[in-house]
Enzyme design. Structure first.
Site, PDB file in Angstrom:
ATOM      1  N   HIS A 121       0.870  -1.169   0.000  1.00 33.22           N
ATOM      2  CA  HIS A 121       0.000   0.000   0.000  1.00 33.22           C
ATOM      3  C   HIS A 121       0.916   1.232   0.000  1.00 33.22           C
ATOM      4  O   HIS A 121       2.016   1.171   0.533  1.00 33.22           O
ATOM      5  CB  HIS A 121      -0.798  -0.074   1.314  1.00 33.22           C
ATOM      6  CG  HIS A 121      -1.903   0.899   1.463  1.00 33.22           C
ATOM      7  ND1 HIS A 121      -1.710   2.193   1.884  1.00 33.22           N
ATOM      8  CD2 HIS A 121      -3.235   0.761   1.280  1.00 33.22           C
ATOM      9  CE1 HIS A 121      -2.888   2.803   1.960  1.00 33.22           C
ATOM     10  NE2 HIS A 121      -3.824   1.962   1.599  1.00 33.22           N
ATOM     11  N   ASP A 198       2.339  -5.008   8.259  1.00 35.58           N
ATOM     12  CA  ASP A 198       1.149  -4.180   8.114  1.00 35.58           C
ATOM     13  C   ASP A 198      -0.050  -5.125   8.120  1.00 35.58           C
ATOM     14  O   ASP A 198      -0.276  -5.869   7.169  1.00 35.58           O
ATOM     15  CB  ASP A 198       1.265  -3.407   6.793  1.00 35.58           C
ATOM     16  CG  ASP A 198      -0.025  -2.687   6.399  1.00 35.58           C
ATOM     17  OD1 ASP A 198      -1.063  -2.893   7.056  1.00 35.58           O
ATOM     18  OD2 ASP A 198       0.028  -1.929   5.415  1.00 35.58           O
ATOM     19  N   GLN A 201      -5.126  -5.349   6.533  1.00 32.10           N
ATOM     20  CA  GLN A 201      -6.084  -6.200   5.813  1.00 32.10           C
ATOM     21  C   GLN A 201      -6.231  -7.581   6.434  1.00 32.10           C
ATOM     22  O   GLN A 201      -7.148  -8.317   6.075  1.00 32.10           O
ATOM     23  CB  GLN A 201      -5.647  -6.379   4.351  1.00 32.10           C
ATOM     24  CG  GLN A 201      -5.798  -5.147   3.500  1.00 32.10           C
ATOM     25  CD  GLN A 201      -7.240  -4.685   3.357  1.00 32.10           C
ATOM     26  OE1 GLN A 201      -8.183  -5.465   3.383  1.00 32.10           O
ATOM     27  NE2 GLN A 201      -7.422  -3.388   3.219  1.00 32.10           N
ATOM     28  N   LYS A 224     -11.148  -1.026   9.883  1.00 36.22           N
ATOM     29  CA  LYS A 224     -11.302  -2.133   8.933  1.00 36.22           C
ATOM     30  C   LYS A 224     -11.791  -3.394   9.631  1.00 36.22           C
ATOM     31  O   LYS A 224     -11.951  -4.435   9.006  1.00 36.22           O
ATOM     32  CB  LYS A 224      -9.978  -2.382   8.210  1.00 36.22           C
ATOM     33  CG  LYS A 224      -9.693  -1.242   7.222  1.00 36.22           C
ATOM     34  CD  LYS A 224      -8.437  -1.423   6.433  1.00 36.22           C
ATOM     35  CE  LYS A 224      -8.295  -0.248   5.463  1.00 36.22           C
ATOM     36  NZ  LYS A 224      -6.993  -0.192   4.834  1.00 36.22           N
ATOM     37  N   CYS A 362      -4.545   2.598  -3.817  1.00 25.83           N
ATOM     38  CA  CYS A 362      -3.315   3.029  -3.136  1.00 25.83           C
ATOM     39  C   CYS A 362      -2.187   2.034  -3.358  1.00 25.83           C
ATOM     40  O   CYS A 362      -1.348   1.840  -2.476  1.00 25.83           O
ATOM     41  CB  CYS A 362      -3.529   3.227  -1.636  1.00 25.83           C
ATOM     42  SG  CYS A 362      -4.680   4.515  -1.238  1.00 25.83           S
TER      43      CYS A 362
HETATM   44  C1  LIG Z   1      -6.029   0.569   4.631  1.00 22.21           C
HETATM   45  C2  LIG Z   1      -4.635   0.140   4.596  1.00 22.21           C
HETATM   46  C3  LIG Z   1      -3.614   0.946   5.113  1.00 22.21           C
HETATM   47  C4  LIG Z   1      -3.863   2.320   5.662  1.00 22.21           C
HETATM   48  O1  LIG Z   1      -4.723   2.299   6.763  1.00 22.21           O
HETATM   49  P1  LIG Z   1      -5.215   3.675   7.393  1.00 22.21           P
HETATM   50  O2  LIG Z   1      -6.308   3.274   8.327  1.00 22.21           O
HETATM   51  O3  LIG Z   1      -5.710   4.517   6.253  1.00 22.21           O
HETATM   52  O4  LIG Z   1      -4.052   4.289   8.074  1.00 22.21           O
HETATM   53  C5  LIG Z   1      -2.322   0.458   5.088  1.00 22.21           C
HETATM   54  N1  LIG Z   1      -2.051  -0.754   4.588  1.00 22.21           N
HETATM   55  C6  LIG Z   1      -3.000  -1.560   4.086  1.00 22.21           C
HETATM   56  C7  LIG Z   1      -2.642  -2.925   3.557  1.00 22.21           C
HETATM   57  C8  LIG Z   1      -4.325  -1.139   4.072  1.00 22.21           C
HETATM   58  O5  LIG Z   1      -5.265  -1.935   3.571  1.00 22.21           O
END
Ligand SMILES: *Cc1c(COP(=O)(O)O)cnc(C)c1O
Length: 404
Positions: A121, A198, A201, A224, A362
């Protein structure tokens, strides 16, 4: 077995109409919907005990502090962190990543190497580019194959004694690929590098165990996973968090302040300057309670059924191509139909009450890899149904007719 019809009643927004049609919400990978149980916690906070935490001796402040720290304990338990002070409240995934990238500025030197993946991302690419500019470190990228899987032999070849940090998402938001993070972590540790995962997801679909993974840092966003926006968490191993300098200066993160010298507070407060999103943190805890009550195994099984069913139905449409066909993936389907622009499909679907994502998600480097401007992305959560997928397929066919 999940009682989906009952679960759907928990989500007020799923009862509404959009453009005169019942809402079908398939944009869960961008943000998930919020159940009444979490909304109630937010209303209760502002109705009954809204106060600043930590500093007050009065009752409201103590109630707010207790609830906030209770939420931290829930997060600790959920992710199986060893200590509660290894859980730092953040504004979300992006904030957590920037906190770590900033902290590593003082630990890296020219010639050190940082590895990221081709599936990242933007929020997981730009902070590292900025870190490299500040320190003279070099950014390396794990490439992906046509299925949207990272190529592990290429990763092995990138690792060496200069590798200091590896950053990878657990699950790709654009393609749904589940990355082999246990392998990635083990190999990084073998050359002495730290790993940040990260989990934006992954956390909505699976329950990561940070100790079993032996991961150094793990970040996610509440919004999320059935919680509110503007709050998330950073897990960091105690030893790493002690080594990193504070990110922002301000109230709450200090032990003593004079104009000559300030000493910092201990963990987790060292990284929590200023008044945090108190209500958001408490609601994040409530969201974890909600999802755990349903159960992550049941959630994963059911979402896998939705993924298989949706994939099968979509592939029946002539000219439709799915991007991201990894063996291990979650309920995210990215696709295009012939040369129709994804944006046009998304706009027509919206007229029929269906919310999907269109664009580069993104993750422009992934789109460049496939040489496409973007995709239509349908992403499912446990409150979606096969009937909704049927309605989506019917609407999509209509859209394709109108556009070709
Ligand atoms: C949504 C997302 C982000 C960013 O999350 P925020 O809540 O906008 O800070 C980063 N990495 C991944 C894989 C995402 O899906």
């Amino acid at each position: 077995m999940l009682d989906i019809q009952n679960i759907r009643k928990d989500f007020p927004i799923l009862q509404r109409e959009v453009n005169g049609k019942p809402l079908i919400y398939f944009d869960n990978a961008a943000t998930s919907q919020t159940p009444q149980q979490v909304i109630d916690v937010i209303v209760d906070y502002y109705s009954n005990y809204n106060a600043n935490i930590h500093r007050g001796v009065h009752s409201l402040s103590q109630e707010a502090t207790d609830a906030y720290e209770q939420a931290r304990l829930k997060i600790q338990k959920h992710f199986n962190a060893k200590h509660s002070h290894e859980i730092i409240f953040t504004a979300g995934t992006t904030h957590g990543i920037n906190l770590i990238a900033n902290g590593f500025s003082s630990l890296l030197k020219k010639g050190d190497e940082i590895i990221v993946s081709a599936l990242e991302h933007h929020s997981n690419i730009v902070p590292w580019q900025m870190l490299c500019e500040r320190t003279g470190a070099i950014l390396k990228v794990i490439p992906m194959n046509e299925n949207g899987e990272l190529i592990m032999s290429a990763y092995d070849a990138l690792l060496n004694e200069n590798t200091k940090l590896v950053f990878v998402n657990h699950i790709s938001n654009a393609l749904g690929t589940i990355n082999p993070i246990a392998y990635i972590i083990e190999k990084a540790h073998a050359v002495g590098a730290a790993v940040l995962v990260d989990g934006a997801q992954s956390c909505p679909h699976i329950k990561p165990d940070v100790q079993a993974l032996d991961v150094d840092f793990y970040v996610c966003s509440a919004h999320k996973m059935c919680g509110p926006t503007g709050v998330g968490m950073l897990y960091g191993k105690e030893a790493w968090l002690n080594k990193l300098p504070p990110y922002q200066g301000g109230g709450e993160m200090i032990a003593e302040v004079s104009f000559e010298k300030t000493t910092y507070a201990g963990l987790p407060h060292k990284f929590e300057a200023g008044t945090p999103n108190i209500c958001g943190g408490i609601a994040f805890g409530a969201a974890l309670d909600y999802m755990n009550a349903i159960g992550f195994d049941a959630i994963a099984n059911y979402e896998h059924e939705l993924l298989d069913y949706g994939t099968e139905q979509l592939l029946k449409i002539e000219g439709l191509k799915i991007y991201g066909t990894a063996k291990e993936k979650t309920s995210v389907i990215s696709f295009n139909v012939g040369t129709i622009h994804p944006y046009d499909i998304g706009t027509i679907l919206d007229k029929m009450g269906i919310a999907v994502r269109t664009g580069h998600h993104c993750a422009q480097p992934i789109m460049d890899f496939y040489k496409i401007p973007g995709t239509v992305r349908a992403s499912f959560m446990f409150y979606n149904t096969k009937e909704e997928i049927d309605a989506f397929i019917t609407a999509l066919k209509k859209a394709i007719m109108m556009l070709s």
